[in-house]
Motif scaffolding. Sequence first.
Motif, PDB file in Angstrom:
ATOM      1  N   UNK A   1       0.781  -1.379  -0.030  1.00 46.31           N
ATOM      2  CA  UNK A   1      -0.242  -0.060   0.057  1.00 46.31           C
ATOM      3  C   UNK A   1       0.903   1.357   0.062  1.00 46.31           C
ATOM      4  N   UNK A   2       1.953   1.368   0.704  1.00 50.49           N
ATOM      5  CA  UNK A   2       2.599   2.460   1.012  1.00 50.49           C
ATOM      6  C   UNK A   2       3.359   2.898  -0.400  1.00 50.49           C
ATOM      7  N   UNK A   3       3.943   1.597  -1.055  1.00 51.53           N
ATOM      8  CA  UNK A   3       4.507   1.490  -2.173  1.00 51.53           C
ATOM      9  C   UNK A   3       3.598   2.242  -3.364  1.00 51.53           C
ATOM     10  N   UNK A   4       2.306   1.983  -3.420  1.00 51.70           N
ATOM     11  CA  UNK A   4       1.259   2.613  -3.976  1.00 51.70           C
ATOM     12  C   UNK A   4       1.060   3.848  -4.046  1.00 51.70           C
ATOM     13  N   UNK A   5       1.346   4.659  -2.867  1.00 46.23           N
ATOM     14  CA  UNK A   5       0.994   6.019  -2.510  1.00 46.23           C
ATOM     15  C   UNK A   5       2.123   6.805  -2.697  1.00 46.23           C
ATOM     16  N   UNK A   6       3.385   6.303  -2.168  1.00 42.20           N
ATOM     17  CA  UNK A   6       4.615   7.027  -2.135  1.00 42.20           C
ATOM     18  C   UNK A   6       5.573   6.740  -2.814  1.00 42.20           C
ATOM     19  N   UNK A   7       5.684   5.526  -3.712  1.00 44.79           N
ATOM     20  CA  UNK A   7       6.519   5.226  -4.521  1.00 44.79           C
ATOM     21  C   UNK A   7       7.120   3.956  -3.734  1.00 44.79           C
ATOM     22  N   UNK A   8       7.961   3.104  -4.564  1.00 42.18           N
ATOM     23  CA  UNK A   8       8.674   1.913  -4.097  1.00 42.18           C
ATOM     24  C   UNK A   8       9.745   2.169  -3.138  1.00 42.18           C
ATOM     25  N   UNK A   9      10.138   1.116  -2.352  1.00 42.32           N
ATOM     26  CA  UNK A   9      11.390   1.639  -1.469  1.00 42.32           C
ATOM     27  C   UNK A   9      12.691   1.525  -2.275  1.00 42.32           C
ATOM     28  N   UNK A  10      13.315   2.801  -2.406  1.00 43.40           N
ATOM     29  CA  UNK A  10      14.373   3.029  -3.350  1.00 43.40           C
ATOM     30  C   UNK A  10      15.828   2.705  -2.707  1.00 43.40           C
ATOM     31  N   UNK A  11      15.839   2.807  -1.320  1.00 46.23           N
ATOM     32  CA  UNK A  11      16.974   2.649  -0.597  1.00 46.23           C
ATOM     33  C   UNK A  11      16.965   1.749   0.887  1.00 46.23           C
ATOM     34  N   UNK A  12      17.926   1.346   1.368  1.00 44.84           N
ATOM     35  CA  UNK A  12      17.971   0.598   2.608  1.00 44.84           C
ATOM     36  C   UNK A  12      19.252   0.766   3.253  1.00 44.84           C
ATOM     37  N   UNK A  13      19.208   1.610   4.453  1.00 46.79           N
ATOM     38  CA  UNK A  13      20.464   1.950   4.794  1.00 46.79           C
ATOM     39  C   UNK A  13      20.372   1.309   6.408  1.00 46.79           C
ATOM     40  N   UNK A  14      21.040   0.020   6.640  1.00 44.52           N
ATOM     41  CA  UNK A  14      20.677  -0.338   7.771  1.00 44.52           C
ATOM     42  C   UNK A  14      22.028  -0.199   8.855  1.00 44.52           C
ATOM     43  N   UNK A  15      21.755  -0.726   9.906  1.00 37.47           N
ATOM     44  CA  UNK A  15      22.523  -0.892  11.227  1.00 37.47           C
ATOM     45  C   UNK A  15      24.090  -1.019  10.685  1.00 37.47           C
ATOM     46  N   UNK A  16      24.210  -2.135   9.845  1.00 34.27           N
ATOM     47  CA  UNK A  16      25.516  -2.452   9.573  1.00 34.27           C
ATOM     48  C   UNK A  16      26.222  -1.632   8.794  1.00 34.27           C
ATOM     49  N   UNK A  17      25.760  -1.183   7.626  1.00 29.88           N
ATOM     50  CA  UNK A  17      26.194  -0.006   6.950  1.00 29.88           C
ATOM     51  C   UNK A  17      26.604   1.184   7.585  1.00 29.88           C
ATOM     52  N   UNK A  18      25.642   1.498   8.665  1.00 29.23           N
ATOM     53  CA  UNK A  18      25.736   2.716   9.145  1.00 29.23           C
ATOM     54  C   UNK A  18      26.827   2.859  10.128  1.00 29.23           C
ATOM     55  N   UNK A  19      27.154   1.470  10.906  1.00 31.50           N
ATOM     56  CA  UNK A  19      28.280   1.420  11.790  1.00 31.50           C
ATOM     57  C   UNK A  19      29.509   1.355  10.980  1.00 31.50           C
ATOM     58  N   UNK A  20      29.502   0.713   9.902  1.00 27.41           N
ATOM     59  CA  UNK A  20      30.727   0.659   9.204  1.00 27.41           C
ATOM     60  C   UNK A  20      31.115   1.760   8.093  1.00 27.41           C
ATOM     61  N   UNK A  21      30.197   2.814   8.072  1.00 24.52           N
ATOM     62  CA  UNK A  21      30.480   4.183   7.593  1.00 24.52           C
ATOM     63  C   UNK A  21      30.648   4.922   8.316  1.00 24.52           C
ATOM     64  N   UNK A  22      30.462   4.912   9.892  1.00 28.05           N
ATOM     65  CA  UNK A  22      30.503   5.744  10.747  1.00 28.05           C
ATOM     66  C   UNK A  22      29.522   6.944  10.868  1.00 28.05           C
ATOM     67  N   UNK A  23      28.457   6.559  10.266  1.00 25.54           N
ATOM     68  CA  UNK A  23      27.437   7.577  10.356  1.00 25.54           C
ATOM     69  C   UNK A  23      26.676   7.738  11.709  1.00 25.54           C
ATOM     70  N   UNK A  24      26.785   6.627  12.509  1.00 24.52           N
ATOM     71  CA  UNK A  24      26.502   6.415  13.768  1.00 24.52           C
ATOM     72  C   UNK A  24      27.743   6.078  14.679  1.00 24.52           C
ATOM     73  N   UNK A  25      27.592   6.554  15.817  1.00 24.87           N
ATOM     74  CA  UNK A  25      28.584   6.240  17.083  1.00 24.87           C
ATOM     75  C   UNK A  25      28.780   4.815  17.129  1.00 24.87           C
ATOM     76  N   UNK A  26      29.981   4.478  17.608  1.00 25.61           N
ATOM     77  CA  UNK A  26      30.180   2.919  17.846  1.00 25.61           C
ATOM     78  C   UNK A  26      29.309   2.778  19.273  1.00 25.61           C
ATOM     79  N   UNK A  27      28.871   1.482  19.382  1.00 26.47           N
ATOM     80  CA  UNK A  27      27.950   1.290  20.485  1.00 26.47           C
ATOM     81  C   UNK A  27      28.252  -0.371  20.952  1.00 26.47           C
ATOM     82  N   UNK A  28      27.956  -0.546  22.254  1.00 29.38           N
ATOM     83  CA  UNK A  28      27.909  -1.705  23.062  1.00 29.38           C
ATOM     84  C   UNK A  28      26.535  -2.279  23.264  1.00 29.38           C
ATOM     85  N   UNK A  29      26.158  -3.629  23.327  1.00 27.01           N
ATOM     86  CA  UNK A  29      24.883  -4.030  23.673  1.00 27.01           C
ATOM     87  C   UNK A  29      25.201  -4.770  25.039  1.00 27.01           C
TER      88      UNK A  29
END
Length: 566
Positions: free
Chosen positions: A228-256
């Motif tokens: 439904x969301x794709x029909x009104x806003x357009x398809x998903x064009x990009x996915x930027x997950x936790x793995x990529x963000x951590x590797x590219x340092x766009x988020x800070x390092x973290x511990x769980x």
Amino acid sequence: MRALSPDGTRLAPTETDKRSTLRMKKQLYPWQEDCLKKWFANRGRGMVQAVTGSGKTLLALTAAERLQEKVPQELRVKIVVPTSALMRQWERALKEFLADSCGTMAQAPASSSSTTAQTDFSGLSRSTTAPPDFRQEIGLRGAGFKSPADCKYMIYVINSARYELARQILAELKNGYAVLLIADECHRYESGQNRLIFEFLPYIKPYEDCFFSLGLSATLPGGQALQYLSSVLGRRIYNYGMKQAAAMHTICKYDIYHIALPFLPEEKDVYTDITDQMNYLFSGLLRTHPFLKDMPLKERYELLRTLAGGKNRKTAQMASTYINLSYKRKNLVCLASARISCACELIKCLPQAEKIIVFGERIRQAEELYTLLQKHFPGKVGRYHSRMGQQANRNTLNRFRDGSIRILIACKAIDEGLDVPDAATGIILSGTSMQRQRIQRLGRILRRADGKEYASLYYLHLEDTVEDTCFLPDAKETRLFELEYLPDTREFLNQPYDKAAEKLLSAMQSAEAGEKALAEVQRCLRLGSVRSDWLPGRCDADVRIKEAKYVSDKNYWICMKKLREL
């Protein structure tokens, strides 16, 4: 409709840029540039899934800025958000962005030609019109605000947008404007009354070349909701997950940190009794509905609710009782007494200057922890939940942002809309089975900020229950620590750390250290049991020792350094 051409590559910052904090904020990460290229190539429509804290707001505002440069008409930007807190956050970001842009989003003259003509981007250059007073260009609708609807940039809370946004978008398209709809937290708009904001779509075919859309979310749904969301806003064009963000340092390092908690004996007895009853009822339901066994949990409960309202009285009674018992069991797990004790002792062990967000599921629990922490940290604790009222919650957030308080206890209301980059610690007091909420809560502490080296998330869970025992993000660089909490002694068990700590104490005893020295070491080692400061690479212990303002802090870092050397 012809595709929009991608924008050029990012320029290296000049010395003037380096002297301007705002200008530096506008420099995009590589993922944002790549995402914008894909969005323009997809005719200015589509959804972006990106981890919280990675820069979705800046991405959207840059998309609007670049789009205005490409279209001949004046662009009207409509931003829809789910909460009033997010509306104010977008307003602040927009004012800052426009002040930095210095007129790059200046209005182009409204087109007097028919809006049915194809949009032509050839030969267009950046407008040289003097920039407008952007403070008058931003309008707010919702949460008590009712700005004129013809502002260039309109920010709507969804409750207000449902009944007016579609009409306003259609009117502006008919009047010759281009319109960009930015749907923040767009996963919230696929069901119920929220769909009303898209009612204009069947009527814009004559103007579709002038309509653009961008959906933003950290956690897009799947299945029919995504369709439904794709029909009104357009398809998903990009996915930027936790793995990529951590590797590219766009988020800070973290511990769980996983902290396992026990039930009190009487709580455990009640939990076991409820579970036995549920197992008996479920066995009975499986005899007539065997497919329940292999159904995903969400679909299983949807079917059980259907059965509970069905005509078969026996099945309806069994299904209804099972659902009620499941709620009772979940409440028992959520409100287990060890959670409050653990959270309080944990906060005592954390750095005294650190900003901490405690995420809870129940207001009663939040209030209990608030009362307890106020005794230990008077004037430094605030709470945020739906019963506090909008103004009280707003005041609490402002005090948390400016540092007047450093511990914020929040319920579900804050899962979306909190922007405090210097908050470095999160404590999940009572867990949630929803992956979306988990990602949002982790994202609250992952935003990069000056002087912020690491973030830490503590996940409290009950042992030997249906509650998930793990909180595993999609990031290889994340370190995971397994701890236990003992309510009777108020101690934390951390096996690898405890072995190293015991060696250090034994060495000091062999060196015949005095009682005061041993007591001080034990104090420092207790604090370190819930941190990763003892591990190499966490930070420079020598620097911390040198910079320590208090003897107690200096002693702590000396102990951490000695643990590293063992």
